[in-house]
Design a protein around this motif. Structure first.
Motif, PDB file in Angstrom:
ATOM      1  N   ILE A 143       0.554  -0.932   0.033  1.00  0.00           N
ATOM      2  CA  ILE A 143      -0.162  -0.215  -0.119  1.00  0.00           C
ATOM      3  C   ILE A 143       0.698   1.472   0.288  1.00  0.00           C
ATOM      4  O   ILE A 143       0.878   2.020  -0.558  1.00  0.00           O
ATOM      5  N   ILE A 144       2.070   1.571   1.025  1.00  0.00           N
ATOM      6  CA  ILE A 144       3.221   2.536   1.016  1.00  0.00           C
ATOM      7  C   ILE A 144       3.550   3.220  -0.679  1.00  0.00           C
ATOM      8  O   ILE A 144       4.051   3.603  -1.275  1.00  0.00           O
ATOM      9  N   SER A 145       4.018   1.441  -1.425  1.00  0.00           N
ATOM     10  CA  SER A 145       4.852   1.482  -2.884  1.00  0.00           C
ATOM     11  C   SER A 145       4.205   1.865  -3.057  1.00  0.00           C
ATOM     12  O   SER A 145       4.416   3.043  -3.772  1.00  0.00           O
ATOM     13  N   ALA A 146       2.729   2.094  -3.421  1.00  0.00           N
ATOM     14  CA  ALA A 146       1.128   2.271  -4.177  1.00  0.00           C
ATOM     15  C   ALA A 146       0.850   3.496  -3.690  1.00  0.00           C
ATOM     16  O   ALA A 146       0.813   5.157  -5.398  1.00  0.00           O
ATOM     17  N   ILE A 147       1.786   4.449  -2.711  1.00  0.00           N
ATOM     18  CA  ILE A 147       1.399   5.774  -2.642  1.00  0.00           C
ATOM     19  C   ILE A 147       2.197   6.399  -3.122  1.00  0.00           C
ATOM     20  O   ILE A 147       2.339   7.408  -4.007  1.00  0.00           O
ATOM     21  N   PHE A 170      -2.852   6.314 -13.014  1.00  0.00           N
ATOM     22  CA  PHE A 170      -2.572   7.012 -11.588  1.00  0.00           C
ATOM     23  C   PHE A 170      -4.222   6.557 -10.885  1.00  0.00           C
ATOM     24  O   PHE A 170      -3.688   6.338  -9.949  1.00  0.00           O
ATOM     25  N   TRP A 171      -5.381   7.401 -11.139  1.00  0.00           N
ATOM     26  CA  TRP A 171      -6.124   6.163 -11.140  1.00  0.00           C
ATOM     27  C   TRP A 171      -6.764   5.665 -10.998  1.00  0.00           C
ATOM     28  O   TRP A 171      -6.843   5.321  -9.927  1.00  0.00           O
ATOM     29  N   MET A 172      -6.571   4.496 -11.097  1.00  0.00           N
ATOM     30  CA  MET A 172      -6.053   3.026 -11.468  1.00  0.00           C
ATOM     31  C   MET A 172      -5.674   2.682  -9.744  1.00  0.00           C
ATOM     32  O   MET A 172      -5.935   1.950  -8.976  1.00  0.00           O
ATOM     33  N   LYS A 173      -4.707   3.274 -10.458  1.00  0.00           N
ATOM     34  CA  LYS A 173      -3.099   2.874  -8.621  1.00  0.00           C
ATOM     35  C   LYS A 173      -4.197   3.577  -7.375  1.00  0.00           C
ATOM     36  O   LYS A 173      -4.101   3.364  -6.040  1.00  0.00           O
ATOM     37  N   LEU A 174      -4.657   4.553  -7.164  1.00  0.00           N
ATOM     38  CA  LEU A 174      -5.180   5.779  -6.220  1.00  0.00           C
ATOM     39  C   LEU A 174      -6.599   4.296  -6.049  1.00  0.00           C
ATOM     40  O   LEU A 174      -6.898   4.648  -5.091  1.00  0.00           O
ATOM     41  N   SER A 175      -7.755   4.467  -6.787  1.00  0.00           N
ATOM     42  CA  SER A 175      -8.523   3.378  -6.812  1.00  0.00           C
ATOM     43  C   SER A 175      -7.988   2.507  -5.734  1.00  0.00           C
ATOM     44  O   SER A 175      -9.010   2.220  -4.483  1.00  0.00           O
ATOM     45  N   PHE A 176      -7.137   1.896  -6.522  1.00  0.00           N
ATOM     46  CA  PHE A 176      -6.578   0.811  -4.917  1.00  0.00           C
ATOM     47  C   PHE A 176      -6.330   0.894  -4.327  1.00  0.00           C
ATOM     48  O   PHE A 176      -6.362   0.084  -3.026  1.00  0.00           O
ATOM     49  N   GLU A 180      -7.850  -0.485  -0.795  1.00  0.00           N
ATOM     50  CA  GLU A 180      -7.738  -1.848  -0.396  1.00  0.00           C
ATOM     51  C   GLU A 180      -7.211  -0.764   1.139  1.00  0.00           C
ATOM     52  O   GLU A 180      -7.347  -2.048   2.376  1.00  0.00           O
ATOM     53  N   VAL A 181      -6.974   0.245   1.222  1.00  0.00           N
ATOM     54  CA  VAL A 181      -6.981   0.770   2.619  1.00  0.00           C
ATOM     55  C   VAL A 181      -8.458   0.427   3.592  1.00  0.00           C
ATOM     56  O   VAL A 181      -8.106   0.296   4.260  1.00  0.00           O
ATOM     57  N   LEU A 182      -9.660   0.507   2.382  1.00  0.00           N
ATOM     58  CA  LEU A 182     -10.426   0.876   3.704  1.00  0.00           C
ATOM     59  C   LEU A 182     -10.874  -0.671   4.324  1.00  0.00           C
ATOM     60  O   LEU A 182     -11.649  -1.154   5.181  1.00  0.00           O
ATOM     61  N   LEU A 183     -11.463  -2.350   3.018  1.00  0.00           N
ATOM     62  CA  LEU A 183     -11.051  -3.156   3.606  1.00  0.00           C
ATOM     63  C   LEU A 183      -9.842  -3.644   4.001  1.00  0.00           C
ATOM     64  O   LEU A 183     -10.534  -4.217   5.298  1.00  0.00           O
ATOM     65  N   ALA A 184      -8.612  -3.384   3.587  1.00  0.00           N
ATOM     66  CA  ALA A 184      -7.638  -3.563   4.827  1.00  0.00           C
ATOM     67  C   ALA A 184      -8.092  -3.479   6.686  1.00  0.00           C
ATOM     68  O   ALA A 184      -7.969  -3.917   7.038  1.00  0.00           O
ATOM     69  N   ALA A 185      -8.700  -2.069   6.840  1.00  0.00           N
ATOM     70  CA  ALA A 185      -9.212  -1.247   8.125  1.00  0.00           C
ATOM     71  C   ALA A 185      -9.801  -2.737   8.493  1.00  0.00           C
ATOM     72  O   ALA A 185     -10.379  -2.406   9.913  1.00  0.00           O
ATOM     73  N   VAL A 186     -11.027  -3.000   7.677  1.00  0.00           N
ATOM     74  CA  VAL A 186     -12.322  -3.447   8.232  1.00  0.00           C
ATOM     75  C   VAL A 186     -11.803  -5.303   8.471  1.00  0.00           C
ATOM     76  O   VAL A 186     -12.253  -5.497   9.364  1.00  0.00           O
ATOM     77  N   PHE A 187     -10.805  -5.025   7.873  1.00  0.00           N
ATOM     78  CA  PHE A 187     -10.657  -6.707   7.766  1.00  0.00           C
ATOM     79  C   PHE A 187      -9.587  -6.370   9.094  1.00  0.00           C
ATOM     80  O   PHE A 187     -10.122  -7.546   9.723  1.00  0.00           O
ATOM     81  N   ILE A 188      -8.740  -5.748   9.363  1.00  0.00           N
ATOM     82  CA  ILE A 188      -8.514  -6.277  10.536  1.00  0.00           C
ATOM     83  C   ILE A 188      -9.297  -6.251  11.598  1.00  0.00           C
ATOM     84  O   ILE A 188      -8.891  -6.677  13.239  1.00  0.00           O
ATOM     85  N   GLY A 189     -10.192  -5.111  11.657  1.00  0.00           N
ATOM     86  CA  GLY A 189     -11.400  -4.713  12.856  1.00  0.00           C
ATOM     87  C   GLY A 189     -11.917  -6.598  12.964  1.00  0.00           C
ATOM     88  O   GLY A 189     -12.636  -6.643  14.592  1.00  0.00           O
ATOM     89  N   TRP A 204     -10.028 -12.381   1.093  1.00  0.00           N
ATOM     90  CA  TRP A 204     -10.646 -12.825  -0.025  1.00  0.00           C
ATOM     91  C   TRP A 204     -10.573 -11.843  -0.877  1.00  0.00           C
ATOM     92  O   TRP A 204      -9.931 -12.073  -2.446  1.00  0.00           O
ATOM     93  N   ILE A 205     -11.139 -10.444  -0.970  1.00  0.00           N
ATOM     94  CA  ILE A 205     -11.928  -9.513  -1.313  1.00  0.00           C
ATOM     95  C   ILE A 205     -10.423  -8.768  -1.862  1.00  0.00           C
ATOM     96  O   ILE A 205     -10.063  -8.319  -3.147  1.00  0.00           O
ATOM     97  N   ILE A 206      -9.746  -8.813  -1.272  1.00  0.00           N
ATOM     98  CA  ILE A 206      -8.295  -7.964  -0.739  1.00  0.00           C
ATOM     99  C   ILE A 206      -7.333  -8.475  -1.895  1.00  0.00           C
ATOM    100  O   ILE A 206      -7.116  -8.176  -2.939  1.00  0.00           O
ATOM    101  N   ALA A 207      -7.143 -10.262  -1.902  1.00  0.00           N
ATOM    102  CA  ALA A 207      -6.511 -10.621  -2.013  1.00  0.00           C
ATOM    103  C   ALA A 207      -6.173 -10.588  -3.912  1.00  0.00           C
ATOM    104  O   ALA A 207      -5.818 -10.156  -4.726  1.00  0.00           O
TER     105      ALA A 207
END
Length: 245
Positions: A143-147, A170-176, A180-189, A204-207
């Motif tokens: 994620i940091i690499s994508a940023i 740029f827009w494709m990677k920003l969408s990722f 992914e940040v939103l899904l990862a936050a919910v996944f961790i929670g 599975w969705i994140i992957a």
């Protein structure tokens, strides 16, 4: 027309993406064919297996091999992208900041690579804490690499406004990043609040979304494969002029 010498670079992310997708599909299909067994690493009320639950069983060699091939070819894509910009086959970095961002994107991608390979080796059954730590390293690294690469492309897009593919990428990677940040936050929670079935679905969705992120590099390499793509002195002067404005 396409320059066959550079078509090779387009294949790097394709190999990475389809290795990753093939590994995921193989693991899920095998789990289904076995009758969706409840593994020892799963919680008592957990019905959906994590990727790591399946990978810790008989398919661990596939998990390790898939993780290695996926990340090695993805890292080669990062390195190739940097080299193609340096040689002018892709829009060149005009400022030191862009080169630093490119280097950082590679660095954090390598950290993500280490995280994925190590989590596949240190399985969730025998090394649960190490496994979770490497999972966070994998997700955080990429994620940091994508940023970093998004920040680089945003600056390149200002210099080379005629290269619409930079904006698209740029827009494709920003969408990722956002998804992914939103899904990862919910996944961790959900992982740490015993909602294991929801967390497993999210994993599975994140992957699967990670597959799409890898394929954005195929889009990045398309201009390099064209015979006329070498950045001209005129384009460079225009880019310099845009920077000065």
């Amino acid at each position: 027309m396409f320059d066959l010498k550079y078509v090779f670079f387009c294949m790097l992310p394709v190999v990475s993406a389809f290795t990753w997708l093939g590994m995921l599909l193989a693991m899920f299909i095998v789990w289904q064919l076995e009758g969706s067994p409840h593994y020892v690493s799963m919680e008592p009320n957990q019905r959906i297996a994590y990727i790591s639950d399946i990978g810790a069983q008989g398919l661990q060699p596939l998990f390790i091999a898939g993780a290695c091939v996926t990340t090695i070819f993805l890292d080669l894509s990062f390195a190739a992208e940097r080299w193609l910009r340096h040689t002018g086959r892709l829009a060149k970095n005009m400022r030191k900041t862009e080169k630093v961002l490119s280097a950082l994107s590679i660095f954090f991608a390598v950290l993500g690579t280490a995280g994925l390979i190590l989590l596949s080796i240190f399985d969730t059954v025998s090394h649960p804490r190490l496994h979770d730590g490497f999972l966070l390293l994998f997700i955080g690294g990429y994620i940091i690499s994508a940023i970093c690469i998004c920040a680089e492309y945003q600056r390149l897009g200002r210099h080379f406004r005629q290269h619409r593919i930079l904006r698209a990428s740029f827009w494709m990677k920003l969408s990722f990043i956002i998804v992914e940040v939103l899904l990862a936050a919910v996944f961790i929670g959900t992982s740490f609040t015993s909602h294991k079935n929801i967390a497993a679905v999210l994993e599975w969705i994140i992957a699967l979304i990670f597959t799409l992120y890898i394929l954005t590099f195929f889009v990045d390499f398309l201009p390099a494969s064209r015979n006329h793509q070498k950045i001209t002195n005129t384009e460079m002067s225009h880019a310099d002029g845009a920077t000065a404005v």
